[in-house]
Every structure is written in structure tokens, then in C-alpha cells.
Scaffold this motif. Sequence first.
Motif: not given
Length: 244
Positions: A67-70, A103-110, A143-150
Motif C-alpha cells: 500500500k502507499q505511504y508518504i 518525490t514532490y518539491l525540494n522539501s522532502g516529500n516522498v 504515514i499511510a496515504k489512506e490514513k492521511l486522506e482520512n
Amino acid sequence: TYHRSWRGYENGDKTFSCFRYEYGRNRCENGRFRGGLNETFESLKCPFSCKVFIGIYYTWEVSEQMKQYIAFLRGINISGKNKVSMAELKEGFEKLDFGDVKTYLNSGNVIFSGDEDEDETFTNQIEVMIKKRFGLDIPVFVIAKEKLENILHNAPDWWGNGNNEIYDNLIFIIPPATFAEVYSEIGEPRAELEKIKEYKEVIFWSFSRKDYQKTNWWSKTASSAISSKLTIRTANTVKKTVGM
């Protein structure tokens, strides 16, 4: 998940798959299979009655076990300090056998895919990788992507609604720190200038753009003793990463 199949000829003219075997968590990069090729020739032979054995082939499908994580890295690429290349960071994640790394932006979002319910293990692996690859001690919040969506689904009405006069942020509390510790260290938000709301392991935080220097949380989230246990992203950044 990878599947292994034997191919052979029967009666000299018909190609067919005579066996299928789930192969587990291996990786495929640029069409080249990586991992699990240490079998002997005997073990690769078709177990059925193929007239002519011509080899094995691999097919790929997304596993239901993944599953996806961030991952949000704290304090990198700020004013020339803690420099981390996003291309190298992505490669580091891939070397850890994570899939679908972006990755997204240079601030470290993976954004990445991994085995289910291993958040703490992932955090440790990523922090060790960053130390070895970049020589930096960087706290990481996974964090799991689905958890962040919640979490975003439960955002307060005043957060992330597109008001250009308000700066909306999401504060991630890096374990083992807790909201109680954060609040005790920083104190109450300044009325009429900023708002906060705790939800699970995050804090929704919004403040007036023009009066940000007058707020209580602006300076203290960067300078207080608890700051090393927080990483902060704008509402737009969080929403973007969840949508990738």
C-alpha cells in the motif's frame, strides 16, 4: 508481486505456459528483473511434459499486500543547509526495495509503496539510509496515504478553504512526541491571529498572513525544544502529495 511461468513447445509448434508460481516481493526496473535469480538450472526446468524447454518469463502485477505511504523529511534544503538531492533520495528509497517512488518539491516529500502496516520499520530504514547516503540526521514522519486522506477529511472548516489571507499548515508530530508535549512547550495560539486543532498525530494550524510575526506558534514551532519533533507542510503541499 511477480509470477514465474515456464514456457515450452508441445508437438513442436505451440507455445504455452505450463506452470505459474507467485514469486513474492522482487523488483522490476526498466524491464529488467532484479532479485531471485539464484536458482540452479535444474530448478528452472519445467516440471511438466514440455517437449522443448525455452526458459522462464516473469509477469508483474500490483500486490494486494502493498500500500502507499508518504514520508515527510524534516528540515532539508533550507537556506543551503541539510542539502538532499531529490534524485538521490528517490534512488535511496528504491534501494530499500520500495516501489512506485515519487518525490514532490525540494522539501522532502516522498510517495512510495511498501508492505502493509510497517510504518515504524519504514521510518527507521529511511532515517538510516539518509544518514549513510547524505551524512545527515534527519527526522522522518511516515504515514499511510489512506490514513492521511482520512485526516484531511476531518479537517476543520477554517482550514484549507482557499482564503488567500490565511496561511494553512499541517504539523506532523514525529513519534514519540505527543500533542500534549507540543502544547505544553509552545502554549496557546494567539486569539484572532491563529487557530489550531489536534487530530490524531497532526495539528491543523492556520494564521493570518499579514500578522504571522505576531502569532505565538510561528516562532516557537521553529525554535522551541520540541521543534525537532515536528515537520510542517502547507495545506497545498499535503493535498498535492495525497493526490499523486
